[in-house]
Design a protein around this motif. Structure first.
Motif, PDB file in Angstrom:
ATOM      1  N   ALA A   1       0.858  -1.185   0.000  1.00 13.64           N
ATOM      2  CA  ALA A   1       0.000   0.000   0.000  1.00 13.64           C
ATOM      3  C   ALA A   1       0.895   1.236   0.000  1.00 13.64           C
ATOM      4  CB  ALA A   1      -0.920   0.012   1.212  1.00 13.64           C
ATOM      5  N   VAL A   2       0.646   2.129  -0.945  1.00 12.37           N
ATOM      6  CA  VAL A   2       1.434   3.356  -1.069  1.00 12.37           C
ATOM      7  C   VAL A   2       0.539   4.528  -0.662  1.00 12.37           C
ATOM      8  CG1 VAL A   2       2.811   4.814  -2.581  1.00 12.37           C
ATOM      9  CG2 VAL A   2       2.788   2.330  -2.931  1.00 12.37           C
ATOM     10  N   LEU A   3       0.824   5.094   0.506  1.00 11.11           N
ATOM     11  CA  LEU A   3       0.080   6.233   1.024  1.00 11.11           C
ATOM     12  C   LEU A   3       0.867   7.503   0.725  1.00 11.11           C
ATOM     13  CD1 LEU A   3      -2.185   7.497   2.841  1.00 11.11           C
ATOM     14  CD2 LEU A   3      -0.649   7.080   4.780  1.00 11.11           C
ATOM     15  N   THR A   4       0.214   8.473   0.115  1.00 16.21           N
ATOM     16  CA  THR A   4       0.879   9.750  -0.180  1.00 16.21           C
ATOM     17  C   THR A   4       0.205  10.869   0.600  1.00 16.21           C
ATOM     18  OG1 THR A   4      -0.537  10.053  -2.145  1.00 16.21           O
ATOM     19  CG2 THR A   4       1.633   9.040  -2.478  1.00 16.21           C
ATOM     20  N   TYR A   5       1.057  11.741   1.166  1.00 16.94           N
ATOM     21  CA  TYR A   5       0.585  12.965   1.827  1.00 16.94           C
ATOM     22  C   TYR A   5       1.171  14.138   1.041  1.00 16.94           C
ATOM     23  CZ  TYR A   5       0.562  16.961   4.939  1.00 16.94           C
ATOM     24  OH  TYR A   5       0.418  18.226   5.455  1.00 16.94           O
ATOM     25  N   SER A   6       0.331  15.079   0.633  1.00 16.10           N
ATOM     26  CA  SER A   6       0.803  16.207  -0.163  1.00 16.10           C
ATOM     27  C   SER A   6       0.124  17.484   0.292  1.00 16.10           C
ATOM     28  CB  SER A   6       0.524  15.970  -1.656  1.00 16.10           C
ATOM     29  OG  SER A   6      -0.864  15.791  -1.890  1.00 16.10           O
ATOM     30  N   ASP A   7       0.790  18.633   0.000  1.00 13.93           N
ATOM     31  CA  ASP A   7       0.204  19.948   0.260  1.00 13.93           C
ATOM     32  C   ASP A   7       0.470  20.837  -0.953  1.00 13.93           C
ATOM     33  OD1 ASP A   7       2.792  21.191   0.422  1.00 13.93           O
ATOM     34  OD2 ASP A   7       2.960  20.541   2.507  1.00 13.93           O
ATOM     35  N   ASN A   8      -0.088  22.020  -0.955  1.00  9.27           N
ATOM     36  CA  ASN A   8       0.108  22.953  -2.063  1.00  9.27           C
ATOM     37  C   ASN A   8       1.008  24.119  -1.655  1.00  9.27           C
ATOM     38  OD1 ASN A   8      -1.674  24.157  -0.315  1.00  9.27           O
ATOM     39  ND2 ASN A   8      -3.031  25.001  -1.908  1.00  9.27           N
ATOM     40  N   GLY A   9       1.983  23.802  -0.776  1.00 12.17           N
ATOM     41  CA  GLY A   9       2.915  24.832  -0.337  1.00 12.17           C
ATOM     42  C   GLY A   9       4.057  25.030  -1.315  1.00 12.17           C
ATOM     43  N   ARG A  10       5.181  25.551  -0.798  1.00 15.53           N
ATOM     44  CA  ARG A  10       6.312  25.889  -1.661  1.00 15.53           C
ATOM     45  C   ARG A  10       7.139  24.673  -2.075  1.00 15.53           C
ATOM     46  NH1 ARG A  10       8.182  28.272   3.371  1.00 15.53           N
ATOM     47  NH2 ARG A  10       7.544  30.285   2.542  1.00 15.53           N
ATOM     48  N   GLY A  11       6.990  23.553  -1.382  1.00 17.28           N
ATOM     49  CA  GLY A  11       7.735  22.352  -1.761  1.00 17.28           C
ATOM     50  C   GLY A  11       9.124  22.310  -1.138  1.00 17.28           C
ATOM     51  N   ILE A  12       9.862  21.268  -1.465  1.00 23.39           N
ATOM     52  CA  ILE A  12      11.194  21.036  -0.895  1.00 23.39           C
ATOM     53  C   ILE A  12      12.209  20.924  -2.020  1.00 23.39           C
ATOM     54  CG2 ILE A  12      12.587  19.423   0.479  1.00 23.39           C
ATOM     55  CD1 ILE A  12       9.990  18.605   1.893  1.00 23.39           C
ATOM     56  N   PRO A  13      13.345  21.652  -1.931  1.00 24.39           N
ATOM     57  CA  PRO A  13      14.379  21.565  -2.971  1.00 24.39           C
ATOM     58  C   PRO A  13      14.885  20.138  -3.135  1.00 24.39           C
ATOM     59  CG  PRO A  13      14.786  23.415  -1.494  1.00 24.39           C
ATOM     60  CD  PRO A  13      13.688  22.619  -0.889  1.00 24.39           C
ATOM     61  N   GLY A  14      15.303  19.798  -4.348  1.00 28.23           N
ATOM     62  CA  GLY A  14      15.747  18.445  -4.640  1.00 28.23           C
ATOM     63  C   GLY A  14      16.923  17.996  -3.807  1.00 28.23           C
ATOM     64  N   GLU A  15      17.869  18.921  -3.510  1.00 22.36           N
ATOM     65  CA  GLU A  15      19.051  18.526  -2.749  1.00 22.36           C
ATOM     66  C   GLU A  15      18.745  18.298  -1.270  1.00 22.36           C
ATOM     67  OE1 GLU A  15      18.938  23.051  -3.068  1.00 22.36           O
ATOM     68  OE2 GLU A  15      18.646  21.313  -4.380  1.00 22.36           O
ATOM     69  N   ASP A  16      17.541  18.702  -0.818  1.00 26.91           N
ATOM     70  CA  ASP A  16      17.199  18.555   0.598  1.00 26.91           C
ATOM     71  C   ASP A  16      16.245  17.393   0.874  1.00 26.91           C
ATOM     72  OD1 ASP A  16      18.745  20.747   1.157  1.00 26.91           O
ATOM     73  OD2 ASP A  16      17.075  22.169   1.156  1.00 26.91           O
ATOM     74  N   LYS A  17      15.854  16.629  -0.162  1.00 22.57           N
ATOM     75  CA  LYS A  17      14.832  15.602   0.002  1.00 22.57           C
ATOM     76  C   LYS A  17      15.240  14.513   0.992  1.00 22.57           C
ATOM     77  CE  LYS A  17      12.586  16.174  -4.478  1.00 22.57           C
ATOM     78  NZ  LYS A  17      11.291  16.594  -3.901  1.00 22.57           N
ATOM     79  N   GLU A  18      16.526  14.216   1.082  1.00 21.17           N
ATOM     80  CA  GLU A  18      16.987  13.209   2.019  1.00 21.17           C
ATOM     81  C   GLU A  18      17.503  13.845   3.303  1.00 21.17           C
ATOM     82  OE1 GLU A  18      17.394   9.513   3.575  1.00 21.17           O
ATOM     83  OE2 GLU A  18      16.433  10.056   1.663  1.00 21.17           O
ATOM     84  N   LYS A  19      18.020  15.051   3.199  1.00 15.70           N
ATOM     85  CA  LYS A  19      18.571  15.717   4.381  1.00 15.70           C
ATOM     86  C   LYS A  19      17.508  16.014   5.418  1.00 15.70           C
ATOM     87  CE  LYS A  19      22.279  18.055   1.796  1.00 15.70           C
ATOM     88  NZ  LYS A  19      22.821  19.370   1.387  1.00 15.70           N
ATOM     89  N   ILE A  20      16.273  16.269   4.952  1.00 13.31           N
ATOM     90  CA  ILE A  20      15.219  16.664   5.895  1.00 13.31           C
ATOM     91  C   ILE A  20      14.918  15.576   6.920  1.00 13.31           C
ATOM     92  CG2 ILE A  20      14.123  18.294   4.305  1.00 13.31           C
ATOM     93  CD1 ILE A  20      12.147  16.120   3.558  1.00 13.31           C
ATOM     94  N   PHE A  21      15.323  14.308   6.640  1.00  7.66           N
ATOM     95  CA  PHE A  21      15.065  13.225   7.588  1.00  7.66           C
ATOM     96  C   PHE A  21      16.215  13.030   8.578  1.00  7.66           C
ATOM     97  CE2 PHE A  21      12.483  12.069   3.860  1.00  7.66           C
ATOM     98  CZ  PHE A  21      11.253  11.909   4.465  1.00  7.66           C
ATOM     99  N   ALA A  22      17.265  13.827   8.428  1.00 10.66           N
ATOM    100  CA  ALA A  22      18.398  13.711   9.343  1.00 10.66           C
ATOM    101  C   ALA A  22      18.098  14.441  10.642  1.00 10.66           C
ATOM    102  CB  ALA A  22      19.661  14.276   8.695  1.00 10.66           C
ATOM    103  N   ARG A  23      18.625  13.902  11.750  1.00 12.58           N
ATOM    104  CA  ARG A  23      18.402  14.537  13.052  1.00 12.58           C
ATOM    105  C   ARG A  23      19.156  15.864  13.118  1.00 12.58           C
ATOM    106  NH1 ARG A  23      20.830  14.464  18.136  1.00 12.58           N
ATOM    107  NH2 ARG A  23      22.481  13.087  17.367  1.00 12.58           N
ATOM    108  N   GLY A  24      18.433  16.911  13.543  1.00 16.83           N
ATOM    109  CA  GLY A  24      19.056  18.220  13.707  1.00 16.83           C
ATOM    110  C   GLY A  24      18.988  19.093  12.481  1.00 16.83           C
ATOM    111  N   TYR A  25      18.468  18.551  11.356  1.00 13.01           N
ATOM    112  CA  TYR A  25      18.401  19.371  10.136  1.00 13.01           C
ATOM    113  C   TYR A  25      17.116  20.197  10.156  1.00 13.01           C
ATOM    114  CZ  TYR A  25      18.527  20.730   5.241  1.00 13.01           C
ATOM    115  OH  TYR A  25      18.568  21.447   4.073  1.00 13.01           O
ATOM    116  N   GLY A  26      17.236  21.486   9.855  1.00  9.80           N
ATOM    117  CA  GLY A  26      16.061  22.343   9.796  1.00  9.80           C
ATOM    118  C   GLY A  26      16.235  23.593  10.610  1.00  9.80           C
TER     119      GLY A  26
END
Length: 390
Positions: free
Chosen positions: A311-336
């Motif tokens: 099952a593939v659940l997707t959550y989306s919004d209509n905000g500004r989005g996330i830059p491509g280089e940050d797609k994996e970094k955002i899951f790191a502890r302390g990033y943000g």
């Protein structure tokens, strides 16, 4: 003289036939033999047709027949007895080894694996005996191996139970230590924060002082958030996973964001997810991140599809989005820009039940998180969705 003689003579003469009648005495028969005349030029008595009467005695024939019948009956009876004895001997010869082998097998089946299979006659039985002996030997080795393995497993189980008890005791101590430590740290932070508020009133206001005060205030808030995070992280994986109904969970969480003017598009169609009891933090942090970092967000959406048992659940919004280089970094502890623990916590909670998450949205078009739920960790109550694969 016989009463029927004249009649029999006339019958044979006129009918020109021969026949036999019983009598006249017991054990006798009479044959009337018709003899036709002989064609000859001489005058003789042989020119006349004649009937001969011949009397036979049947006594010797009857005796011989009775003797033959007795001999045949005795021979048959003796033959039957002989055949029975032969059959019995053959059956004993054949079945005795079988019974003997069965007795040996029963002794072995009762637990005496050292009991040998007794030797028997016959090539086939010797082969059977050898095969059974090999089977018993292999069975004995297997039983010994199983018993040794059982003892090892029992010892391992005892060790594991002891380790689990020790682990529970250690977890209890760590949990108690964490609770006490967090309580004391929060008290000390409250003291520092109160003192800092008093000190802030007495320090002259200028740009440098304001910048330093802001740094100290942010540090105190970060420490406070980190302490609260340890309490949340400590609870992860402690309790068994439970089933979470997506629609009910979304409705409950959105009550915390009632001040936001945002529409919710929920097409999960009765999806339930088997995850850690803290799964609600996953949805809460996703929605909070949208409002905190997405700019003006007026719509969020939950959608699910099924593919190859996943099952593939997707959550989306209509905000500004996330830059491509940050797609994996955002899951790191302390990033943000804040504590940086929201998405890190999300991935940690989901990983407890083998659920994966990644960001697949396009910058400028809104954020989009894909949550892949393995087979057995999700279920649907909407039959139409299962049949359509959406």
């Amino acid at each position: 003289d016989r009463k029927d003689r004249i009649d029999n003579l006339k019958k044979a003469f006129t009918g020109r036939m021969s026949f036999i009648v019983p009598g006249p005495g017991s054990n006798q028969i009479t044959k009337y033999l018709y003899i036709p005349q002989i064609n000859s030029s001489s005058v003789s008595s042989d020119l006349f047709d004649k009937v001969a009467e011949i009397v036979y005695s049947t006594e010797r024939i009857t005796k011989k027949t009775e003797q033959a019948l007795i001999r045949n009956v005795l021979s048959a009876f003796l033959s039957i007895i002989l055949l029975f004895l032969i059959a019995y001997a053959i059956s004993r010869y054949v079945t005795r080894p079988v019974y003997q082998i069965i007795e040996d097998i029963e002794i072995i089946a009762n637990g005496n694996y050292d009991h040998p299979i007794r030797r028997t006659k016959g090539f086939e039985f010797r082969r059977l005996e050898t095969s059974i002996q090999k089977m018993v030997g292999r069975l004995k080795k297997d039983i010994i191996s199983i018993k040794q393995r059982t003892d090892e497993l029992h010892q391992e189980l005892v060790n594991r139970q002891y380790a689990e008890q020790s682990l529970r005791a250690a977890n209890h101590k760590l949990s108690l230590l964490g609770t006490i430590t967090r309580h004391d740290l929060l008290n000390q932070i409250s003291v520092v924060s109160s003192g800092f508020d008093l000190l802030e009133e007495d320090i002259p206001k200028n740009e440098q002082h304001n910048r330093i005060m802001s740094m100290i205030r942010d540090a105190l808030n970060s420490i406070h958030d980190l302490i609260l995070f340890t309490r949340i992280y400590e609870q992860m994986g402690v309790d068994k996973p439970v089933w979470h109904h997506m629609t009910r969970l979304i409705d409950e969480i959105m009550k915390n964001f009632s001040e936001q003017k945002c529409s919710v598009d929920d097409t999960t169609n009765g999806l339930e997810i088997y995850a850690d009891p803290m799964f609600d933090r996953v949805l809460y942090n996703l929605i909070e991140n949208s409002f905190r970092h997405g700019g003006t967000v007026t719509r969020i959406a939950f959608h699910v599809i099924t593919e190859n048992g996943i099952a593939v659940l997707t959550y989306s919004d209509n905000g500004r989005g996330i830059p491509g280089e940050d797609k994996e970094k955002i899951f790191a502890r302390g990033y943000g820009t804040n504590t940086g623990l929201g998405l890190f916590l999300i991935r940690e909670i989901l990983s407890l039940t083998g659920i994966e998450i990644r960001e697949i949205g396009k910058e400028g078009e809104g954020a989009c998180f894909e949550i892949r739920i393995p087979e057995g960790k999700w279920r649907l109550h909407d039959a139409s969705m299962e049949s359509n694969g959406n």
